[in-house]
Design an enzyme around this catalytic site. Structure first.
Site, PDB file in Angstrom:
ATOM      1  N   LYS A  17       0.872  -1.173   0.000  1.00  0.00           N
ATOM      2  CA  LYS A  17       0.000   0.000   0.000  1.00  0.00           C
ATOM      3  C   LYS A  17       0.908   1.221   0.000  1.00  0.00           C
ATOM      4  O   LYS A  17       1.704   1.408   0.921  1.00  0.00           O
ATOM      5  CB  LYS A  17      -0.898   0.002   1.239  1.00  0.00           C
ATOM      6  CG  LYS A  17      -1.707   1.291   1.390  1.00  0.00           C
ATOM      7  CD  LYS A  17      -2.564   1.286   2.644  1.00  0.00           C
ATOM      8  CE  LYS A  17      -2.971   2.698   3.028  1.00  0.00           C
ATOM      9  NZ  LYS A  17      -3.719   2.766   4.277  1.00  0.00           N
TER      10      LYS A  17
ATOM     11  N   GLY B 202      -8.045   8.531  10.514  1.00  0.00           N
ATOM     12  CA  GLY B 202      -8.308   8.539  11.946  1.00  0.00           C
ATOM     13  C   GLY B 202      -9.395   9.510  12.368  1.00  0.00           C
ATOM     14  O   GLY B 202      -9.671   9.654  13.548  1.00  0.00           O
TER      15      GLY B 202
ATOM     16  N   ALA C 205      -9.629   4.979   5.006  1.00  0.00           N
ATOM     17  CA  ALA C 205      -9.475   6.140   5.876  1.00  0.00           C
ATOM     18  C   ALA C 205     -10.768   6.920   6.098  1.00  0.00           C
ATOM     19  O   ALA C 205     -11.516   7.205   5.173  1.00  0.00           O
ATOM     20  CB  ALA C 205      -8.408   7.110   5.366  1.00  0.00           C
ATOM     21  N   GLY C 206     -10.989   7.250   7.341  1.00  0.00           N
ATOM     22  CA  GLY C 206     -12.111   8.112   7.701  1.00  0.00           C
ATOM     23  C   GLY C 206     -13.380   7.372   8.088  1.00  0.00           C
ATOM     24  O   GLY C 206     -14.307   7.965   8.625  1.00  0.00           O
TER      25      GLY C 206
ATOM     26  N   ASN D  19      -9.239   0.786  10.089  1.00  0.00           N
ATOM     27  CA  ASN D  19      -8.300   0.486  11.172  1.00  0.00           C
ATOM     28  C   ASN D  19      -8.700   1.182  12.469  1.00  0.00           C
ATOM     29  O   ASN D  19      -9.113   0.547  13.430  1.00  0.00           O
ATOM     30  CB  ASN D  19      -6.872   0.862  10.764  1.00  0.00           C
ATOM     31  CG  ASN D  19      -5.875   0.587  11.871  1.00  0.00           C
ATOM     32  OD1 ASN D  19      -6.026  -0.383  12.615  1.00  0.00           O
ATOM     33  ND2 ASN D  19      -4.883   1.442  12.022  1.00  0.00           N
ATOM     34  N   THR D  20      -8.601   2.525  12.484  1.00  0.00           N
ATOM     35  CA  THR D  20      -8.827   3.260  13.733  1.00  0.00           C
ATOM     36  C   THR D  20     -10.138   2.888  14.426  1.00  0.00           C
ATOM     37  O   THR D  20     -10.160   2.637  15.637  1.00  0.00           O
ATOM     38  CB  THR D  20      -8.823   4.779  13.463  1.00  0.00           C
ATOM     39  OG1 THR D  20      -7.542   5.146  12.942  1.00  0.00           O
ATOM     40  CG2 THR D  20      -9.075   5.570  14.737  1.00  0.00           C
TER      41      THR D  20
END
Lengths: 267, 369
Positions: free
Chosen positions: A98, A159, A185-186, A207-208
């Site tokens: 990535k 995040g 993301a987000g 992830n986050t």
């Protein structure tokens, strides 16, 4: 209603939730999260991997059946991303990479220009390149031509948990890209992930929102279900939405009745 | 442009009057803003805000977990020399102090590096006093090159340098720069820095910016809490970080909260901060700078530090020795620059972090040469 499996870099993925290894309170949670979610691809920042030490290594917590997606977090230039990718491959992390090139530590926006350059180089070297980008259709087409295996547009800053703030731009990618579109993301809630899949995204990377949940193992499962539900809804071709309610007894219905009446009373 | 102009703009600002008129409603308003302006930050640093410590702490924890996860980054300091041309009233390395002066040879540094690496630590902070004759640039470059072989990240905390000098150390392998202004109040700065190059307030103030220009990936700031009026000092620390953050997008700006601790000598800080105030400063900084790394060192007591994990701290030093060397031959420990309070070894700190439900992170960087 049959779904096609997702194929990236010659590998097939029946689960369309991709996950990450960052921000966990304990690396041992990663294996549990992978088991509960069924996620078949997980990204790991090479900068967090200690290739020299005998201590706790993130990679030890990832089953061999899960595809490892090393990322180039920390890279500021295409050249650095390329070097990190090569190190990852030499270290036995496989051919998937990535590309994450961030020159702005304030908003953590990916640098599309450097990312394209790195993609061109690494795709030629046989890497399975998944570039993380701002959703930009002309760029996505260039990435495709350069040999990217997928494109990974952000939904909102990394995040931030703010969801699909870039939805209308991602929609252009979904409609026009020939490689898989993975929203990265987000994504802060399972409902965001479901919404991305409803739009026609091929997968999402979270992830986050999983790692920082009170119970990451349960949250991994929740995201997996949401992704599957969103995918199923996309394939089932959702009914069109309407800004106004459609009453089951329309206000203008009487017009038909009066007309009929008139017709019927006409001599 | 320099942060100096930002500070100068506050010269006529009446902090006492501002604090006197700040009320609970102002604090709540500042607390609820998504992005805090300088005036909101100052509001959260006010005495009135102390009554809102719990909601501030809750928000600080939420922001910290969001941006950093449940992790604490570890690092360890290595002092390679204690010669110093400065006379700082509060410092153990003050040139007027009759302590044994020593500079490690490269062989000794290698031995220290091996001893430290054996503890599992992968991020190192290398420190010196300020003595350009005994620790010239060639020596510092050789040191960084050597340490880079043993550690994933090497940051420097030395005297302020010119941009070209920072570039040389960055090329040698250093990726982070820590430099504390010590005290932003110019009058107090003049009074506690009695002699030596450090008397140049402005050269020190602009050094972090020179470091950012030189391309360090991380720049870390701080004021030594206790020297100046504490609320103002924390305020300027935050503003300094915001100033750099707004201008150097490629640099991660972090802050430290070094609280005054007795060193060699009998210096008594004029503005000591108690634990409640310390926590207020920590959480206010987090609310003002949601993405900034915040370092809490072994100056703080073990039990107190463990609590700060939940309040916004993201970086801990551990197993620290604040005298020259001290890891390879612990029996030869020298006079420290300052006394440490958390004397636990790396293993103990790691276990304590895990016991709080957080992951101790040894490594989060690679320098790709």
């Amino acid at each position: 209603m049959n779904d096609e499996v997702l194929i990236i870099g010659g590998r097939t993925f029946s689960n369309r939730l991709f996950t990450g290894t960052g921000k966990f309170a304990d690396n041992r949670l990663i294996a549990g999260m992978l088991a509960s979610s069924g996620s078949q691809m997980i990204t790991v920042a090479l900068r967090r991997v200690d290739l020299s030490a005998g201590g706790d290594n993130i990679l030890d917590h990832i089953p061999k059946t899960v595809t490892l997606l090393p990322n180039t977090s920390g890279a500021r230039t295409a050249g650095e991303a390329v070097r990190i990718a090569r190190i990852a491959r030499e270290a036995g992390c496989g051919d998937f990479i990535k590309i994450e090139v961030i020159t702005d530590t304030k908003y953590l926006m990916p640098d599309n220009y450097e990312t394209l350059q790195a993609t061109e180089i690494l795709a030629k070297e046989g890497f399975v390149v998944l570039p993380y980008v701002l959703p930009d259709l002309p760029l996505a087409k260039r990435l495709e031509n350069a040999g990217a295996a997928a494109v990974m547009p952000l939904g909102a800053p990394i995040g931030s948990n703010r969801g699909l703030e870039t939805a209308s731009l991602i929609a252009l990618l979904v409609e026009n890209c020939h490689v898989p579109v993975v929203v990265d993301a987000g994504i802060g809630r399972p409902s965001h992930a479901a919404a991305a899949m409803e739009m026609g995204a091929d997968a999402v990377l979270v992830n986050t929102a999983i790692a920082t949940a009170q119970d990451p193992v349960a949250m991994g499962r929740a995201f997996s279900l949401a992704v599957a539900a969103g995918r199923m809804a996309f394939l089932a071709h959702m009914a069109e939405t309407s800004a106004l309610a459609r009453a089951s007894s329309p206000l203008t219905g009487f017009l038909n009745a009066v007309e009929n009446e008139c017709h019927s009373t006409r001599p | 442009m320099s942060f100096y102009q930002t500070i100068a703009a506050y010269e006529v600002f009446d902090f006492d009057a501002f604090f006197a008129r700040t009320e609970g409603a102002d604090v709540v308003r500042a607390l609820n803003r998504e992005k805090l302006e300088a005036i909101d930050f100052l509001t959260l640093l006010s005495p009135a805000a102390m009554a809102f410590l719990e909601p501030m702490a809750q928000k600080s924890r939420q922001l910290t977990v969001q941006h950093f996860g449940r992790t604490i980054q570890l690092f360890i300091p290595l002092y390679i020399a204690n010669q110093c041309a400065n006379q700082c009233a509060y410092c153990g390395f003050n040139r007027a102090n009759a302590i044994q002066r020593r500079r490690l040879t490269l062989d000794e540094i290698e031995a220290e590096a091996r001893a430290i690496a054996a503890t599992g630590m992968r991020h190192l902070l290398v420190l010196t006093g300020e003595a350009r004759e005994t620790t010239p640039m060639e020596y510092l470059q050789a040191t960084v090159r050597l340490l880079k072989k043993h550690f994933a990240s090497v940051a420097i905390e030395m005297f302020p340098m010119q941009e070209a000098e920072y570039r040389r150390l960055k090329e040698a392998g250093a990726d982070g720069l820590t430099l504390y202004q010590e005290v932003y109040d110019r009058e107090i700065y003049r009074k506690v820095h009695l002699a030596g190059p450090k008397t140049d307030y402005r050269f020190r103030l602009d050094a972090p910016e020179r470091g950012a220009r030189a391309g360090f990936r991380a720049v870390n700031l701080g004021a030594l809490i206790g020297l100046g009026e504490k609320r103002r000092e924390v305020f300027f620390t935050g503003l300094h970080a915001r100033y750099l953050d707004d201008r150097y997008l490629a640099t991660e700006i972090g802050v430290s909260l070094p609280r005054f601790n007795p060193a060699e000598g009998d210096f008594q800080p004029r503005f000591p901060a108690d634990d409640r105030e310390f926590v207020q400063f920590l959480v206010a900084l987090r609310l003002f700078l949601p993405r900034a790394a915040i370092t809490v060192s072994t100056r703080e007591r073990a039990a107190f530090r463990d609590r700060l994990i939940h309040l916004g701290a993201t970086r801990f030093s551990a197993g620290s020795c604040t005298g020259v060397g001290g890891y390879a031959q612990p029996e030869r420990r020298e006079t420290p620059q300052f006394e440490i309070s958390d004397t636990r070894g790396v293993d103990q700190v790691v276990r304590a972090i895990a016991a709080q439900g957080y992951q101790p992170v040894y490594k989060d960087w690679d320098r790709i040469a």
